[in-house]
Scaffold this motif. Structure first.
Motif, PDB file in Angstrom:
ATOM      1  N   MET A  58       0.828  -1.376   0.074  1.00 42.67           N
ATOM      2  CA  MET A  58      -0.188   0.164   0.097  1.00 42.67           C
ATOM      3  C   MET A  58       0.757   1.400  -0.078  1.00 42.67           C
ATOM      4  O   MET A  58       0.417   2.126  -0.506  1.00 42.67           O
ATOM      5  CB  MET A  58      -0.923   0.076   1.167  1.00 42.67           C
ATOM      6  N   LYS A  59       1.864   1.301   0.676  1.00 39.32           N
ATOM      7  CA  LYS A  59       2.906   2.435   0.797  1.00 39.32           C
ATOM      8  C   LYS A  59       3.483   2.603  -0.798  1.00 39.32           C
ATOM      9  O   LYS A  59       3.366   3.758  -1.112  1.00 39.32           O
ATOM     10  CB  LYS A  59       3.891   2.236   1.632  1.00 39.32           C
ATOM     11  N   ARG A  60       3.598   1.634  -1.435  1.00 44.37           N
ATOM     12  CA  ARG A  60       4.313   1.850  -2.675  1.00 44.37           C
ATOM     13  C   ARG A  60       3.159   2.299  -3.715  1.00 44.37           C
ATOM     14  O   ARG A  60       3.372   3.100  -4.609  1.00 44.37           O
ATOM     15  CB  ARG A  60       5.037   0.362  -3.276  1.00 44.37           C
ATOM     16  N   LEU A  61       2.107   1.776  -3.299  1.00 46.97           N
ATOM     17  CA  LEU A  61       0.976   2.217  -4.224  1.00 46.97           C
ATOM     18  C   LEU A  61       0.660   3.589  -4.150  1.00 46.97           C
ATOM     19  O   LEU A  61       0.423   4.211  -5.186  1.00 46.97           O
ATOM     20  CB  LEU A  61      -0.299   1.369  -3.976  1.00 46.97           C
ATOM     21  N   ALA A  62       0.391   4.015  -2.773  1.00 47.62           N
ATOM     22  CA  ALA A  62       0.178   5.237  -2.508  1.00 47.62           C
ATOM     23  C   ALA A  62       1.376   6.261  -3.153  1.00 47.62           C
ATOM     24  O   ALA A  62       0.804   7.392  -3.648  1.00 47.62           O
ATOM     25  CB  ALA A  62       0.035   5.619  -1.032  1.00 47.62           C
ATOM     26  N   ARG A  63       2.445   5.900  -3.248  1.00 48.21           N
ATOM     27  CA  ARG A  63       3.430   6.863  -3.978  1.00 48.21           C
ATOM     28  C   ARG A  63       3.551   6.775  -5.358  1.00 48.21           C
ATOM     29  O   ARG A  63       4.615   7.117  -5.921  1.00 48.21           O
ATOM     30  CB  ARG A  63       4.816   6.481  -2.989  1.00 48.21           C
ATOM     31  N   GLY A  64       2.893   5.769  -6.020  1.00 46.29           N
ATOM     32  CA  GLY A  64       2.991   5.721  -7.456  1.00 46.29           C
ATOM     33  C   GLY A  64       3.963   4.799  -7.914  1.00 46.29           C
ATOM     34  O   GLY A  64       4.095   4.750  -8.981  1.00 46.29           O
ATOM     35  N   ARG A  65       4.382   3.805  -6.963  1.00 46.14           N
ATOM     36  CA  ARG A  65       5.365   2.854  -7.207  1.00 46.14           C
ATOM     37  C   ARG A  65       5.221   1.519  -7.910  1.00 46.14           C
ATOM     38  O   ARG A  65       5.859   0.741  -8.237  1.00 46.14           O
ATOM     39  CB  ARG A  65       6.573   2.808  -6.133  1.00 46.14           C
ATOM     40  N   THR A  66       3.666   1.302  -7.378  1.00 43.17           N
ATOM     41  CA  THR A  66       3.232  -0.222  -7.697  1.00 43.17           C
ATOM     42  C   THR A  66       2.005   0.245  -8.322  1.00 43.17           C
ATOM     43  O   THR A  66       1.028   0.878  -7.927  1.00 43.17           O
ATOM     44  CB  THR A  66       3.046  -1.093  -6.432  1.00 43.17           C
ATOM     45  N   PRO A  67       1.788  -0.446  -9.618  1.00 40.78           N
ATOM     46  CA  PRO A  67       0.400  -0.422 -10.142  1.00 40.78           C
ATOM     47  C   PRO A  67      -0.820  -1.349  -9.495  1.00 40.78           C
ATOM     48  O   PRO A  67      -0.443  -2.184  -8.697  1.00 40.78           O
ATOM     49  CB  PRO A  67       0.572  -1.239 -11.524  1.00 40.78           C
ATOM     50  N   ILE A  68      -1.804  -0.649  -9.261  1.00 42.20           N
ATOM     51  CA  ILE A  68      -2.980  -1.096  -8.640  1.00 42.20           C
ATOM     52  C   ILE A  68      -3.199  -2.706  -8.872  1.00 42.20           C
ATOM     53  O   ILE A  68      -3.614  -3.323  -7.914  1.00 42.20           O
ATOM     54  CB  ILE A  68      -4.168  -0.258  -8.375  1.00 42.20           C
ATOM     55  N   GLY A  69      -3.012  -3.063 -10.145  1.00 37.27           N
ATOM     56  CA  GLY A  69      -3.581  -4.452 -10.548  1.00 37.27           C
ATOM     57  C   GLY A  69      -2.550  -5.476  -9.910  1.00 37.27           C
ATOM     58  O   GLY A  69      -3.253  -6.533  -9.688  1.00 37.27           O
ATOM     59  N   GLU A  70      -1.455  -4.968  -9.516  1.00 34.88           N
ATOM     60  CA  GLU A  70      -0.462  -5.896  -9.005  1.00 34.88           C
ATOM     61  C   GLU A  70      -0.853  -6.484  -7.471  1.00 34.88           C
ATOM     62  O   GLU A  70      -0.301  -7.391  -7.037  1.00 34.88           O
ATOM     63  CB  GLU A  70       0.911  -5.525  -8.953  1.00 34.88           C
ATOM     64  N   LEU A  71      -1.756  -5.535  -6.930  1.00 32.81           N
ATOM     65  CA  LEU A  71      -2.220  -5.937  -5.347  1.00 32.81           C
ATOM     66  C   LEU A  71      -3.476  -6.608  -5.339  1.00 32.81           C
ATOM     67  O   LEU A  71      -3.895  -6.940  -4.300  1.00 32.81           O
ATOM     68  CB  LEU A  71      -1.993  -4.740  -4.662  1.00 32.81           C
ATOM     69  N   ILE A  72      -4.158  -6.730  -6.532  1.00 31.48           N
ATOM     70  CA  ILE A  72      -5.401  -7.458  -6.708  1.00 31.48           C
ATOM     71  C   ILE A  72      -5.457  -8.787  -6.411  1.00 31.48           C
ATOM     72  O   ILE A  72      -4.649  -9.505  -7.079  1.00 31.48           O
ATOM     73  CB  ILE A  72      -6.425  -6.904  -7.676  1.00 31.48           C
ATOM     74  N   ARG A  73      -6.197  -9.352  -5.510  1.00 31.51           N
ATOM     75  CA  ARG A  73      -6.200 -10.909  -5.513  1.00 31.51           C
ATOM     76  C   ARG A  73      -7.905 -11.515  -5.971  1.00 31.51           C
ATOM     77  O   ARG A  73      -8.569 -10.975  -5.514  1.00 31.51           O
ATOM     78  CB  ARG A  73      -5.763 -11.161  -3.939  1.00 31.51           C
ATOM     79  N   HIS A  74      -7.646 -12.724  -6.587  1.00 28.48           N
ATOM     80  CA  HIS A  74      -8.955 -13.365  -6.853  1.00 28.48           C
ATOM     81  C   HIS A  74      -9.375 -13.919  -5.468  1.00 28.48           C
ATOM     82  O   HIS A  74      -8.694 -14.367  -4.497  1.00 28.48           O
ATOM     83  CB  HIS A  74      -8.880 -14.459  -7.745  1.00 28.48           C
ATOM     84  N   THR A  75     -10.622 -14.106  -5.092  1.00 33.39           N
ATOM     85  CA  THR A  75     -11.363 -14.828  -4.097  1.00 33.39           C
ATOM     86  C   THR A  75     -11.976 -16.173  -4.649  1.00 33.39           C
ATOM     87  O   THR A  75     -11.646 -16.225  -5.715  1.00 33.39           O
ATOM     88  CB  THR A  75     -12.210 -14.058  -3.453  1.00 33.39           C
ATOM     89  N   GLY A  76     -12.405 -16.780  -3.901  1.00 32.57           N
ATOM     90  CA  GLY A  76     -13.159 -17.892  -4.174  1.00 32.57           C
ATOM     91  C   GLY A  76     -14.825 -17.679  -4.455  1.00 32.57           C
ATOM     92  O   GLY A  76     -15.346 -18.767  -4.805  1.00 32.57           O
ATOM     93  N   VAL A  77     -15.112 -16.354  -4.504  1.00 31.54           N
ATOM     94  CA  VAL A  77     -16.226 -16.270  -5.136  1.00 31.54           C
ATOM     95  C   VAL A  77     -16.278 -15.491  -6.447  1.00 31.54           C
ATOM     96  O   VAL A  77     -15.508 -14.630  -6.870  1.00 31.54           O
ATOM     97  CB  VAL A  77     -16.979 -14.971  -3.958  1.00 31.54           C
ATOM     98  N   ALA A  78     -16.897 -16.110  -7.427  1.00 28.99           N
ATOM     99  CA  ALA A  78     -16.985 -15.842  -8.882  1.00 28.99           C
ATOM    100  C   ALA A  78     -17.143 -14.411  -8.824  1.00 28.99           C
ATOM    101  O   ALA A  78     -18.239 -13.801  -8.392  1.00 28.99           O
ATOM    102  CB  ALA A  78     -17.847 -16.712  -9.536  1.00 28.99           C
ATOM    103  N   ARG A  79     -16.494 -13.486  -9.788  1.00 26.68           N
ATOM    104  CA  ARG A  79     -16.677 -12.313  -9.983  1.00 26.68           C
ATOM    105  C   ARG A  79     -16.186 -11.318  -8.834  1.00 26.68           C
ATOM    106  O   ARG A  79     -16.735  -9.978  -8.910  1.00 26.68           O
ATOM    107  CB  ARG A  79     -18.058 -11.937 -10.624  1.00 26.68           C
ATOM    108  N   LEU A  80     -15.909 -11.852  -7.893  1.00 25.83           N
ATOM    109  CA  LEU A  80     -15.430 -10.980  -6.573  1.00 25.83           C
ATOM    110  C   LEU A  80     -13.807 -11.001  -6.512  1.00 25.83           C
ATOM    111  O   LEU A  80     -13.263 -12.039  -6.185  1.00 25.83           O
ATOM    112  CB  LEU A  80     -16.180 -11.417  -5.468  1.00 25.83           C
TER     113      LEU A  80
END
Length: 249
Positions: A58-80
């Motif tokens: 989150m710190k790298r994300l806030a500073r623009g050093r990490t694309p937000i897509g790299e931090l997204i995780r799939h769950t066991g719920v379809a489409r969530l």
């Protein structure tokens, strides 16, 4: 992309439980949904079976050093999907940017992939919450039917007025309602006249909700016909209407 924020000044009112169940119901309705767990405790991630050591940055994300897509995780719920790790006020301060503008910039790319973004906000008044509330199309506020919860609602309304945020669409709803308690029954009856935007659906107190912890699943996946699951389904329909989300995605 529509944006829904779950918020209360108080903790322990069913905010994260509500965020997880509403996110699962939105996904089941055909909407590609992202639940952004802004609370550093990571309870939403726990309920969805995502371990916190698999998230972060989150710190790298806030500073623009990490694309937000790299931090997204799939769950066991379809489409969530889930974005966890807790974007704290400290991260926002470290980014040295306008909080509202920063959150809007971070979330803008998500509109390409999601119909609905849900913020699970931490308790209290802090920069990250004010940014999330200002960015949300609808704010859903879970409240236990007690006088202290009503006081917390009144404090929030005064705070928003002081901050000139009176245009926010704030919709409280009752949680953990135990009709065996006289005070609960009295407030369930009285509050609709006191709070004009109070949603009609009340979530009952039930042991099935407590089972979300050990099962690490939202109610629609393991107890869809229980009273709290049915209440959350009705609540989702009301919020979907407010968000103007219709049809299967």
């Amino acid at each position: 992309m529509k944006t829904l924020a779950l918020f209360n000044l108080k903790g322990g009112v069913g905010k994260t439980v509500s965020a997880v169940n509403l996110a699962a119901l939105a996904a089941a309705s055909g909407f590609k949904t992202l639940l952004w767990d802004l609370d550093p405790q990571g309870a939403a991630a726990w309920y969805l079976g995502v371990d916190m050591d698999e998230t972060g940055g989150m710190k790298r994300l806030a500073r623009g050093r990490t694309p937000i897509g790299e931090l997204i995780r799939h769950t066991g719920v379809a489409r969530l999907d889930l974005l966890a790790g807790g974007l704290s006020s400290l991260h926002l301060e470290a980014a040295q940017a306008d909080h509202g503008a920063l959150l809007a910039r971070l979330s803008a790319p998500l509109a390409e992939d999601y119909h609905l973004l849900i913020y699970d906000c931490p308790a209290g008044l802090q920069a990250v919450n004010e940014a999330a509330l200002a960015h949300a199309d609808v704010i859903a506020m879970p409240m236990i039917p007690t006088t202290l919860s009503v006081h917390a609602y009144e404090v929030l309304v005064r705070y928003l007025a002081k901050r000139r945020l009176t245009g926010l669409r704030l919709y409280p709803f009752l949680t953990q309602v135990d009709r065996r308690r006289r005070l609960h029954r009295e407030l369930v009856a009285a509050l609709p006249a006191q709070i004009r935007t109070l949603l009609h659906t009340a979530i009952p107190y039930a042991s099935a909700v407590e089972q979300m912890g050990p099962r690490r699943l939202p109610l629609p996946l393991f107890a869809p016909r229980t009273p709290p699951a049915l209440a959350y389904a009705a609540l989702w329909q009301a919020l979907a209407g407010l968000l103007r989300l219709h049809g299967d995605g």
